[in-house]
Design a protein around this motif. Structure first.
Motif, PDB file in Angstrom:
ATOM      1  N   HIS A  21     -51.915 -91.165 -73.906  1.00 54.49           N
ATOM      2  CA  HIS A  21     -53.280 -90.835 -73.370  1.00 54.49           C
ATOM      3  C   HIS A  21     -53.468 -91.359 -72.105  1.00 54.49           C
ATOM      4  CE1 HIS A  21     -54.739 -89.034 -77.231  1.00 54.49           C
ATOM      5  NE2 HIS A  21     -54.573 -90.063 -77.773  1.00 54.49           N
ATOM      6  N   SER A  22     -54.038 -90.571 -71.007  1.00 56.30           N
ATOM      7  CA  SER A  22     -54.230 -91.293 -69.808  1.00 56.30           C
ATOM      8  C   SER A  22     -55.554 -92.276 -69.854  1.00 56.30           C
ATOM      9  CB  SER A  22     -54.587 -90.012 -68.737  1.00 56.30           C
ATOM     10  OG  SER A  22     -55.170 -90.421 -67.548  1.00 56.30           O
ATOM     11  N   GLU A  23     -55.550 -92.834 -68.947  1.00 49.70           N
ATOM     12  CA  GLU A  23     -56.805 -93.795 -68.600  1.00 49.70           C
ATOM     13  C   GLU A  23     -57.846 -93.003 -68.341  1.00 49.70           C
ATOM     14  OE1 GLU A  23     -55.894 -97.490 -66.750  1.00 49.70           O
ATOM     15  OE2 GLU A  23     -54.370 -98.071 -67.811  1.00 49.70           O
ATOM     16  N   VAL A  24     -57.608 -92.220 -67.453  1.00 50.56           N
ATOM     17  CA  VAL A  24     -58.758 -91.307 -66.724  1.00 50.56           C
ATOM     18  C   VAL A  24     -58.342 -89.882 -67.309  1.00 50.56           C
ATOM     19  CG1 VAL A  24     -59.446 -90.341 -64.802  1.00 50.56           C
ATOM     20  CG2 VAL A  24     -58.946 -92.741 -64.593  1.00 50.56           C
ATOM     21  N   ASP A  25     -59.448 -89.127 -67.923  1.00 50.55           N
ATOM     22  CA  ASP A  25     -59.184 -87.995 -68.630  1.00 50.55           C
ATOM     23  C   ASP A  25     -59.011 -87.014 -67.349  1.00 50.55           C
ATOM     24  OD1 ASP A  25     -59.552 -85.691 -70.061  1.00 50.55           O
ATOM     25  OD2 ASP A  25     -61.501 -85.549 -70.270  1.00 50.55           O
ATOM     26  N   MET A  26     -57.762 -86.515 -67.315  1.00 53.71           N
ATOM     27  CA  MET A  26     -57.518 -85.483 -66.030  1.00 53.71           C
ATOM     28  C   MET A  26     -57.913 -84.181 -66.132  1.00 53.71           C
ATOM     29  SD  MET A  26     -56.818 -87.403 -63.556  1.00 53.71           S
ATOM     30  CE  MET A  26     -55.974 -88.987 -62.892  1.00 53.71           C
ATOM     31  N   TRP A  27     -58.389 -83.861 -67.538  1.00 57.45           N
ATOM     32  CA  TRP A  27     -58.701 -82.324 -67.766  1.00 57.45           C
ATOM     33  C   TRP A  27     -60.031 -82.137 -67.493  1.00 57.45           C
ATOM     34  CZ3 TRP A  27     -55.287 -79.072 -69.613  1.00 57.45           C
ATOM     35  CH2 TRP A  27     -54.027 -79.630 -69.830  1.00 57.45           C
ATOM     36  N   GLY A  28     -60.867 -83.418 -67.389  1.00 57.78           N
ATOM     37  CA  GLY A  28     -62.424 -83.299 -66.745  1.00 57.78           C
ATOM     38  C   GLY A  28     -63.174 -82.354 -67.990  1.00 57.78           C
ATOM     39  N   SER A  29     -64.202 -82.095 -67.531  1.00 55.80           N
ATOM     40  CA  SER A  29     -64.999 -81.282 -68.649  1.00 55.80           C
ATOM     41  C   SER A  29     -64.681 -79.780 -68.336  1.00 55.80           C
ATOM     42  CB  SER A  29     -66.535 -81.269 -68.259  1.00 55.80           C
ATOM     43  OG  SER A  29     -66.690 -80.394 -66.944  1.00 55.80           O
ATOM     44  N   GLY A  37     -58.587 -69.639 -67.792  1.00 52.81           N
ATOM     45  CA  GLY A  37     -57.765 -68.408 -67.235  1.00 52.81           C
ATOM     46  C   GLY A  37     -56.277 -68.446 -67.403  1.00 52.81           C
ATOM     47  N   LEU A  38     -55.492 -69.694 -67.769  1.00 48.44           N
ATOM     48  CA  LEU A  38     -54.283 -69.730 -67.761  1.00 48.44           C
ATOM     49  C   LEU A  38     -53.508 -69.313 -69.035  1.00 48.44           C
ATOM     50  CD1 LEU A  38     -53.280 -73.074 -66.198  1.00 48.44           C
ATOM     51  CD2 LEU A  38     -53.793 -70.925 -64.999  1.00 48.44           C
ATOM     52  N   THR A  39     -52.257 -68.842 -69.213  1.00 55.23           N
ATOM     53  CA  THR A  39     -51.746 -68.366 -70.264  1.00 55.23           C
ATOM     54  C   THR A  39     -51.364 -69.372 -71.299  1.00 55.23           C
ATOM     55  OG1 THR A  39     -49.405 -68.345 -69.496  1.00 55.23           O
ATOM     56  CG2 THR A  39     -50.853 -66.321 -69.193  1.00 55.23           C
ATOM     57  N   ASP A  40     -51.107 -69.278 -72.345  1.00 55.00           N
ATOM     58  CA  ASP A  40     -50.692 -70.409 -73.215  1.00 55.00           C
ATOM     59  C   ASP A  40     -49.537 -71.098 -72.727  1.00 55.00           C
ATOM     60  OD1 ASP A  40     -52.876 -69.818 -75.111  1.00 55.00           O
ATOM     61  OD2 ASP A  40     -51.541 -68.743 -76.692  1.00 55.00           O
ATOM     62  N   GLU A  41     -48.681 -70.563 -72.309  1.00 56.67           N
ATOM     63  CA  GLU A  41     -47.209 -71.015 -71.878  1.00 56.67           C
ATOM     64  C   GLU A  41     -48.020 -71.923 -70.520  1.00 56.67           C
ATOM     65  OE1 GLU A  41     -43.378 -68.582 -72.808  1.00 56.67           O
ATOM     66  OE2 GLU A  41     -44.531 -67.931 -71.129  1.00 56.67           O
ATOM     67  N   GLN A  42     -48.586 -71.442 -69.470  1.00 57.41           N
ATOM     68  CA  GLN A  42     -48.983 -72.171 -68.409  1.00 57.41           C
ATOM     69  C   GLN A  42     -49.824 -73.409 -68.975  1.00 57.41           C
ATOM     70  OE1 GLN A  42     -51.102 -68.813 -66.613  1.00 57.41           O
ATOM     71  NE2 GLN A  42     -49.458 -68.466 -64.976  1.00 57.41           N
ATOM     72  N   LYS A  43     -50.463 -73.298 -69.972  1.00 54.97           N
ATOM     73  CA  LYS A  43     -51.141 -74.409 -70.363  1.00 54.97           C
ATOM     74  C   LYS A  43     -50.112 -75.368 -70.830  1.00 54.97           C
ATOM     75  CE  LYS A  43     -55.587 -71.993 -71.494  1.00 54.97           C
ATOM     76  NZ  LYS A  43     -56.467 -71.489 -72.552  1.00 54.97           N
ATOM     77  N   ASP A  44     -49.256 -74.918 -71.560  1.00 53.90           N
ATOM     78  CA  ASP A  44     -48.217 -75.888 -72.127  1.00 53.90           C
ATOM     79  C   ASP A  44     -47.709 -76.764 -70.887  1.00 53.90           C
ATOM     80  OD1 ASP A  44     -48.507 -75.512 -74.905  1.00 53.90           O
ATOM     81  OD2 ASP A  44     -46.780 -73.952 -74.617  1.00 53.90           O
ATOM     82  N   PHE A  45     -46.862 -76.131 -69.735  1.00 53.80           N
ATOM     83  CA  PHE A  45     -46.374 -76.884 -69.031  1.00 53.80           C
ATOM     84  C   PHE A  45     -47.226 -77.584 -68.027  1.00 53.80           C
ATOM     85  CE2 PHE A  45     -46.895 -73.947 -65.655  1.00 53.80           C
ATOM     86  CZ  PHE A  45     -46.562 -72.624 -66.190  1.00 53.80           C
ATOM     87  N   GLN A  46     -48.371 -77.313 -67.915  1.00 52.35           N
ATOM     88  CA  GLN A  46     -49.816 -77.911 -67.175  1.00 52.35           C
ATOM     89  C   GLN A  46     -49.776 -79.375 -67.734  1.00 52.35           C
ATOM     90  OE1 GLN A  46     -53.884 -76.732 -67.359  1.00 52.35           O
ATOM     91  NE2 GLN A  46     -53.779 -76.455 -65.177  1.00 52.35           N
ATOM     92  N   LYS A  47     -50.025 -79.300 -69.273  1.00 48.89           N
ATOM     93  CA  LYS A  47     -50.390 -80.312 -69.876  1.00 48.89           C
ATOM     94  C   LYS A  47     -49.084 -81.467 -69.719  1.00 48.89           C
ATOM     95  CE  LYS A  47     -51.557 -82.501 -74.272  1.00 48.89           C
ATOM     96  NZ  LYS A  47     -50.858 -83.532 -73.991  1.00 48.89           N
ATOM     97  N   VAL A  48     -47.968 -80.858 -69.898  1.00 44.25           N
ATOM     98  CA  VAL A  48     -46.703 -81.772 -69.604  1.00 44.25           C
ATOM     99  C   VAL A  48     -46.834 -82.240 -68.311  1.00 44.25           C
ATOM    100  CG1 VAL A  48     -44.202 -81.748 -69.185  1.00 44.25           C
ATOM    101  CG2 VAL A  48     -45.210 -80.492 -71.241  1.00 44.25           C
TER     102      VAL A  48
END
Length: 413
Positions: A21-29, A37-48
């Motif tokens: 986990h990140s010390e700062v939640d980079m996902w935000g609210s 608005g991203l596809t599931d694949e885009q969300k996957d590599f965004q999280k990576v």
């Protein structure tokens, strides 16, 4: 492409398994989430990319800045995830992703270190130029090592006497047999001296843009040398030097495209570069909004936390709104460029102008919210401010962006 996504899923599974986990939640609210608005694949590599930024970049960001370390091994780890040639074709080692996908990745990586991500974006641009404008032999020679980041690339357009007026460049390349003899110098080159491949714009013909060609110069070529390492306000994890050519013999087979096509190649590269650098600004602004929010929730003045100040609440609301608006503009420009729409050049210029200005303002306001603490190097917000200030200058200054946009508007029929 399939190999890239396999890496994505493996990395995501490992992160989940080891509870990283990140010390700062980079996902935000959810209201400012960059995944809307991203596809599931885009969300996957965004999280990576977010996880890589949080675990492989952010813990070292301050040290890389202070000691001016070019983090080669960290970047090679990023390349193992497919980030060394994101929009390069898979047949030469690239990930074959879209411009929108690329923007998503660079925004996420920049939350961990803007300076390093900005260099990775330049490296990607160079690899794409060779992939797109090179012949099969050139693509097969250079792209696999660049995509794996076993070798690194630099983009050489700016000169001491030609910045915004790039078409006036003076570095000359005179044809002698099967080589060009290159003379001149390039200024402010990211990675200069530490990188292996230099994509160089030079004059093979008469004055103006039609006299410019593009050569790939390899480190170690006789006549290639470098100036001193520049001391900079930010972007300290990547070296910047002058690149100098003195009777530097470059094989004709290293020319990208035909003679006279160099300026067109350079500008097409910069259209994507402008989206890339705007995306890096987005990452800095995203991280800064979250840092400001967290600081407001713990810092007390006049007997209550800053989060109870309506003035600062409104400031934070404005910052978040500017961030989301900026992200939407970048992503629209990325799609337009990917699809080759006629308005793509203007949209790329608008994105670069608006987003680098607004994101710098967001980061600067986040520093202000931190008060005196924001001016200390113990706090990351000051580094985001320093690192993205140059984004308003490079890849075409924001004044030049205004010229491009205005010219487009005035020539519409």
């Amino acid at each position: 492409n399939h190999a890239f996504f396999l890496c994505v899923h493996i990395w995501a599974a490992l992160c989940k398994y080891f509870h990283i986990h990140s010390e700062v939640d980079m996902w935000g609210s959810v209201r400012t989430s960059p995944s809307i608005g991203l596809t599931d694949e885009q969300k996957d590599f965004q999280k990576v990319a977010f996880d890589f930024a949080a675990n492989e970049m952010a813990p070292h960001m301050a040290e890389w800045d202070l000691k001016e370390i070019f983090p080669v091994e960290a970047m090679r780890k990023a390349a193992q995830l497919g980030f060394g040639g994101i929009y390069v074709n898979p047949d030469v080692g690239g990930s074959g992703l879209s411009r929108l996908d690329t923007s998503i990745i660079f925004e996420a990586l920049s939350t961990g270190c803007v300076s390093t991500t900005a260099y990775i974006s330049i490296h990607n641009m160079c690899a794409w130029m060779i992939d797109t404008f090179g012949n099969n032999e050139q693509r097969e020679k250079f792209c696999p090592d660049l995509c794996a980041m076993q070798k690194f690339a630099s983009y050489c357009l700016t000169e001491p006497g030609s910045g915004s007026d790039a078409a006036s460049l003076l570095t000359s390349a005179t044809l002698q047999g099967d080589h060009y003899i290159l003379n001149g110098s390039k200024a402010f080159i990211s990675g200069g001296g530490d990188t292996d491949v230099y994509v160089v714009m030079c004059r093979t013909g008469g004055k103006g843009p039609k006299g410019i060609s593009c050569l790939v110069v390899e480190k170690g070529t006789p006549g290639l040398s470098f100036g001193k390492k520049e001391k900079k306000v930010g972007w300290n994890s990547q070296p910047t030097r002058a690149v100098i050519f003195e009777d530097c013999a470059v094989p004709v087979i290293n020319r990208l495209g035909a003679e006279g096509e160099g300026f067109s190649i350079a500008m097409k590269g910069l259209n994507g570069g402008r989206i890339n650098i705007a995306s890096c600004s987005l990452g800095a602004a995203h991280a800064s909004v979250l840092l400001a929010r967290d600081h407001m929730c713990v810092r007390k003045q006049f007997g209550e936390t800053l989060s109870n100040s309506q003035f600062l609440q409104f400031k934070l609301a404005e910052m978040a709104t500017k961030l989301v608006a900026s992200r939407l503009l970048v992503r629209q420009a990325a799609v337009a460029l990917q699809e080759g729409r006629p308005e793509a050049v203007s949209l790329c210029s608008m994105a670069k102008l608006f987003v680098t200005d607004e994101c710098f303002s967001i980061c600067n306001q986040a520093l202000q919210i931190h008060g005196g603490y924001g001016y200390l190097k113990d706090y990351a917000v000051q580094q985001y401010v320093r690192d993205i200030r140059v984004h308003q200058i490079l890849e075409g200054t924001n004044e030049v962006m205004r010229m491009i946009i205005a010219r487009s508007l005035l020539t519409e029929s």
